[in-house]
Design a protein around this motif. Structure first.
Motif, PDB file in Angstrom:
ATOM      1  N   SER A 114      11.344   2.838  -5.387  1.00 47.87           N
ATOM      2  CA  SER A 114      12.214   3.102  -4.244  1.00 47.87           C
ATOM      3  C   SER A 114      11.410   3.043  -2.936  1.00 47.87           C
ATOM      4  O   SER A 114      11.111   4.074  -2.333  1.00 47.87           O
ATOM      5  CB  SER A 114      12.866   4.477  -4.418  1.00 47.87           C
ATOM      6  OG  SER A 114      13.742   4.748  -3.365  1.00 47.87           O
ATOM      7  N   PRO A 115      11.052   1.834  -2.493  1.00 47.68           N
ATOM      8  CA  PRO A 115      10.219   1.707  -1.288  1.00 47.68           C
ATOM      9  C   PRO A 115      10.907   2.191  -0.011  1.00 47.68           C
ATOM     10  O   PRO A 115      12.124   2.176   0.099  1.00 47.68           O
ATOM     11  CB  PRO A 115       9.954   0.203  -1.195  1.00 47.68           C
ATOM     12  CG  PRO A 115      10.271  -0.361  -2.529  1.00 47.68           C
ATOM     13  CD  PRO A 115      11.321   0.545  -3.116  1.00 47.68           C
ATOM     14  N   CYS A 116      10.097   2.594   0.938  1.00 46.15           N
ATOM     15  CA  CYS A 116      10.543   2.944   2.284  1.00 46.15           C
ATOM     16  C   CYS A 116      10.051   1.822   3.184  1.00 46.15           C
ATOM     17  O   CYS A 116       8.863   1.744   3.494  1.00 46.15           O
ATOM     18  CB  CYS A 116       9.939   4.283   2.703  1.00 46.15           C
ATOM     19  SG  CYS A 116      10.283   4.709   4.416  1.00 46.15           S
ATOM     20  N   ASP A 117      10.953   0.931   3.579  1.00 46.80           N
ATOM     21  CA  ASP A 117      10.550  -0.243   4.347  1.00 46.80           C
ATOM     22  C   ASP A 117      11.322  -0.329   5.659  1.00 46.80           C
ATOM     23  O   ASP A 117      12.065   0.582   6.019  1.00 46.80           O
ATOM     24  CB  ASP A 117      10.714  -1.510   3.512  1.00 46.80           C
ATOM     25  CG  ASP A 117      12.133  -1.720   3.011  1.00 46.80           C
ATOM     26  OD1 ASP A 117      13.095  -1.197   3.621  1.00 46.80           O
ATOM     27  OD2 ASP A 117      12.295  -2.427   1.998  1.00 46.80           O
ATOM     28  N   ALA A 118      11.165  -1.428   6.365  1.00 48.91           N
ATOM     29  CA  ALA A 118      11.795  -1.595   7.679  1.00 48.91           C
ATOM     30  C   ALA A 118      13.311  -1.475   7.602  1.00 48.91           C
ATOM     31  O   ALA A 118      13.945  -1.001   8.543  1.00 48.91           O
ATOM     32  CB  ALA A 118      11.401  -2.944   8.282  1.00 48.91           C
ATOM     33  N   ASP A 119      13.897  -1.882   6.484  1.00 43.94           N
ATOM     34  CA  ASP A 119      15.354  -1.841   6.346  1.00 43.94           C
ATOM     35  C   ASP A 119      15.914  -0.434   6.177  1.00 43.94           C
ATOM     36  O   ASP A 119      17.055  -0.173   6.540  1.00 43.94           O
ATOM     37  CB  ASP A 119      15.804  -2.706   5.161  1.00 43.94           C
ATOM     38  CG  ASP A 119      15.543  -4.184   5.391  1.00 43.94           C
ATOM     39  OD1 ASP A 119      15.519  -4.620   6.569  1.00 43.94           O
ATOM     40  OD2 ASP A 119      15.357  -4.908   4.392  1.00 43.94           O
ATOM     41  N   ASN A 120      15.132   0.476   5.602  1.00 44.15           N
ATOM     42  CA  ASN A 120      15.681   1.811   5.328  1.00 44.15           C
ATOM     43  C   ASN A 120      14.858   2.953   5.927  1.00 44.15           C
ATOM     44  O   ASN A 120      15.119   4.114   5.629  1.00 44.15           O
ATOM     45  CB  ASN A 120      15.854   2.009   3.815  1.00 44.15           C
ATOM     46  CG  ASN A 120      14.541   2.031   3.059  1.00 44.15           C
ATOM     47  OD1 ASN A 120      13.468   2.160   3.632  1.00 44.15           O
ATOM     48  ND2 ASN A 120      14.620   1.905   1.745  1.00 44.15           N
ATOM     49  N   LEU A 170       0.822  -1.206   0.000  1.00 48.49           N
ATOM     50  CA  LEU A 170       0.000   0.000   0.000  1.00 48.49           C
ATOM     51  C   LEU A 170       0.860   1.262   0.000  1.00 48.49           C
ATOM     52  O   LEU A 170       0.600   2.192  -0.762  1.00 48.49           O
ATOM     53  CB  LEU A 170      -0.939   0.030   1.212  1.00 48.49           C
ATOM     54  CG  LEU A 170      -1.755   1.324   1.249  1.00 48.49           C
ATOM     55  CD1 LEU A 170      -3.175   1.092   0.820  1.00 48.49           C
ATOM     56  CD2 LEU A 170      -1.659   1.991   2.588  1.00 48.49           C
ATOM     57  N   GLY A 171       1.885   1.310   0.838  1.00 44.25           N
ATOM     58  CA  GLY A 171       2.735   2.501   0.920  1.00 44.25           C
ATOM     59  C   GLY A 171       3.383   2.858  -0.403  1.00 44.25           C
ATOM     60  O   GLY A 171       3.185   3.962  -0.920  1.00 44.25           O
ATOM     61  N   PRO A 172       4.167   1.939  -1.000  1.00 44.51           N
ATOM     62  CA  PRO A 172       4.806   2.282  -2.270  1.00 44.51           C
ATOM     63  C   PRO A 172       3.820   2.544  -3.408  1.00 44.51           C
ATOM     64  O   PRO A 172       4.068   3.399  -4.260  1.00 44.51           O
ATOM     65  CB  PRO A 172       5.705   1.090  -2.578  1.00 44.51           C
ATOM     66  CG  PRO A 172       5.598   0.145  -1.454  1.00 44.51           C
ATOM     67  CD  PRO A 172       4.634   0.686  -0.459  1.00 44.51           C
ATOM     68  N   LEU A 173       2.695   1.828  -3.421  1.00 41.56           N
ATOM     69  CA  LEU A 173       1.681   2.098  -4.445  1.00 41.56           C
ATOM     70  C   LEU A 173       1.118   3.507  -4.273  1.00 41.56           C
ATOM     71  O   LEU A 173       0.970   4.254  -5.244  1.00 41.56           O
ATOM     72  CB  LEU A 173       0.545   1.074  -4.357  1.00 41.56           C
ATOM     73  CG  LEU A 173       0.833  -0.313  -4.910  1.00 41.56           C
ATOM     74  CD1 LEU A 173      -0.222  -1.307  -4.428  1.00 41.56           C
ATOM     75  CD2 LEU A 173       0.885  -0.280  -6.431  1.00 41.56           C
ATOM     76  N   THR A 174       0.825   3.884  -3.036  1.00 36.65           N
ATOM     77  CA  THR A 174       0.308   5.227  -2.764  1.00 36.65           C
ATOM     78  C   THR A 174       1.342   6.286  -3.122  1.00 36.65           C
ATOM     79  O   THR A 174       1.012   7.293  -3.752  1.00 36.65           O
ATOM     80  CB  THR A 174      -0.105   5.358  -1.282  1.00 36.65           C
ATOM     81  OG1 THR A 174      -1.083   4.364  -0.979  1.00 36.65           O
ATOM     82  CG2 THR A 174      -0.666   6.734  -0.988  1.00 36.65           C
ATOM     83  N   GLY A 175       2.591   6.067  -2.727  1.00 35.52           N
ATOM     84  CA  GLY A 175       3.645   7.024  -3.051  1.00 35.52           C
ATOM     85  C   GLY A 175       3.775   7.259  -4.546  1.00 35.52           C
ATOM     86  O   GLY A 175       3.898   8.402  -5.004  1.00 35.52           O
ATOM     87  N   SER A 176       3.730   6.185  -5.315  1.00 38.76           N
ATOM     88  CA  SER A 176       3.820   6.320  -6.776  1.00 38.76           C
ATOM     89  C   SER A 176       2.629   7.094  -7.325  1.00 38.76           C
ATOM     90  O   SER A 176       2.781   7.940  -8.210  1.00 38.76           O
ATOM     91  CB  SER A 176       3.915   4.941  -7.429  1.00 38.76           C
ATOM     92  OG  SER A 176       5.152   4.348  -7.113  1.00 38.76           O
ATOM     93  N   ARG A 177       1.447   6.830  -6.798  1.00 36.70           N
ATOM     94  CA  ARG A 177       0.253   7.551  -7.249  1.00 36.70           C
ATOM     95  C   ARG A 177       0.308   9.034  -6.864  1.00 36.70           C
ATOM     96  O   ARG A 177      -0.100   9.895  -7.629  1.00 36.70           O
ATOM     97  CB  ARG A 177      -1.009   6.915  -6.659  1.00 36.70           C
ATOM     98  CG  ARG A 177      -1.313   5.502  -7.111  1.00 36.70           C
ATOM     99  CD  ARG A 177      -1.679   5.375  -8.599  1.00 36.70           C
ATOM    100  NE  ARG A 177      -2.794   6.176  -9.009  1.00 36.70           N
ATOM    101  CZ  ARG A 177      -4.056   5.787  -9.029  1.00 36.70           C
ATOM    102  NH1 ARG A 177      -4.377   4.576  -8.635  1.00 36.70           N
ATOM    103  NH2 ARG A 177      -5.010   6.603  -9.443  1.00 36.70           N
ATOM    104  N   LEU A 178       0.840   9.327  -5.679  1.00 35.68           N
ATOM    105  CA  LEU A 178       0.980  10.730  -5.262  1.00 35.68           C
ATOM    106  C   LEU A 178       1.900  11.487  -6.208  1.00 35.68           C
ATOM    107  O   LEU A 178       1.633  12.636  -6.567  1.00 35.68           O
ATOM    108  CB  LEU A 178       1.489  10.818  -3.824  1.00 35.68           C
ATOM    109  CG  LEU A 178       0.489  10.401  -2.736  1.00 35.68           C
ATOM    110  CD1 LEU A 178       1.192  10.238  -1.397  1.00 35.68           C
ATOM    111  CD2 LEU A 178      -0.667  11.388  -2.626  1.00 35.68           C
ATOM    112  N   LEU A 179       2.995  10.845  -6.619  1.00 33.64           N
ATOM    113  CA  LEU A 179       3.893  11.482  -7.594  1.00 33.64           C
ATOM    114  C   LEU A 179       3.168  11.738  -8.914  1.00 33.64           C
ATOM    115  O   LEU A 179       3.351  12.787  -9.533  1.00 33.64           O
ATOM    116  CB  LEU A 179       5.123  10.618  -7.834  1.00 33.64           C
ATOM    117  CG  LEU A 179       6.181  10.623  -6.740  1.00 33.64           C
ATOM    118  CD1 LEU A 179       7.329   9.671  -7.110  1.00 33.64           C
ATOM    119  CD2 LEU A 179       6.714  12.023  -6.478  1.00 33.64           C
TER     120      LEU A 179
END
Length: 181
Positions: free
Chosen positions: A72-78, A50-59
């Motif tokens: 370029s996802p924002c996940d637990a690792d980064n 959901l997060g990366p899909l939403t981020g791409s749509r916001l752009l």
């Protein structure tokens, strides 16, 4: 995956039609240039995408400051590195997926407070956001990782689109493409 519904009384449960007013209230208080959307999740799990899909749509809608997209996802690792990249003074709207009770499936939890990513799956990540939006993408159960892996992608994509459209409407963005979809 964000906090669960019962963990904060300050969170408002709403359907997609209520999201525009949530974003409109933020836009009333802060100029768009001061807003950063932090869209948390991974593209390796349908429920947590959901997060990366939403981020791409916001752009696609023209928002200037978005962290966490499909490329370029924002996940637990980064997550902590991504938070550190956000300039001081920016107002962060954290967006994440979460699991909840069956009656809340498909709803959104909004708040003028941070959310705790990955809490439902037992990770201890920093709370993030001046504002937060958690989308209840599936039902909470004994195996949250498995639930996220088997969450219907169509539901997650639809909810990501609803968030992006509501943000565009709330911030008064002239986005004819969004309204043609």
């Amino acid at each position: 995956m964000a906090i669960r519904e019962q963990e904060s009384r300050k969170r408002k449960k709403m359907d997609a039609s209520g999201l525009t007013s949530f974003f409109r209230e933020i836009a009333f208080r802060h100029p768009l240039e001061q807003i950063t959307f932090l869209c948390i999740g991974t593209d390796r799990s349908t429920g947590d995408a959901l997060g990366p899909l939403t981020g791409s749509r916001l752009l696609e809608h023209g928002f200037p400051h978005v962290s966490g997209t499909l490329p370029s996802p924002c996940d637990a690792d980064n997550l902590e590195a991504r938070i550190a990249e956000i300039p001081t003074g920016q107002i962060i709207i954290a967006i994440d997926a979460c699991l909840g009770p069956p009656a809340s499936l498909g709803y959104f939890l909004t708040a003028a407070e941070p959310l705790r990513p990955a809490q439902s799956v037992g990770l201890m990540l920093p709370a993030v956001g001046h504002y937060s939006l958690a989308a209840i993408v599936d039902v909470n159960g004994p195996r949250p990782y498995r639930t996220l892996q088997s969450t219907p992608l169509n539901r997650v994509m639809g909810m990501a689109g609803q968030i992006a459209l509501a943000a565009a409407a709330g911030f008064g963005m002239d986005d004819r493409k969004a309204f043609q979809e």
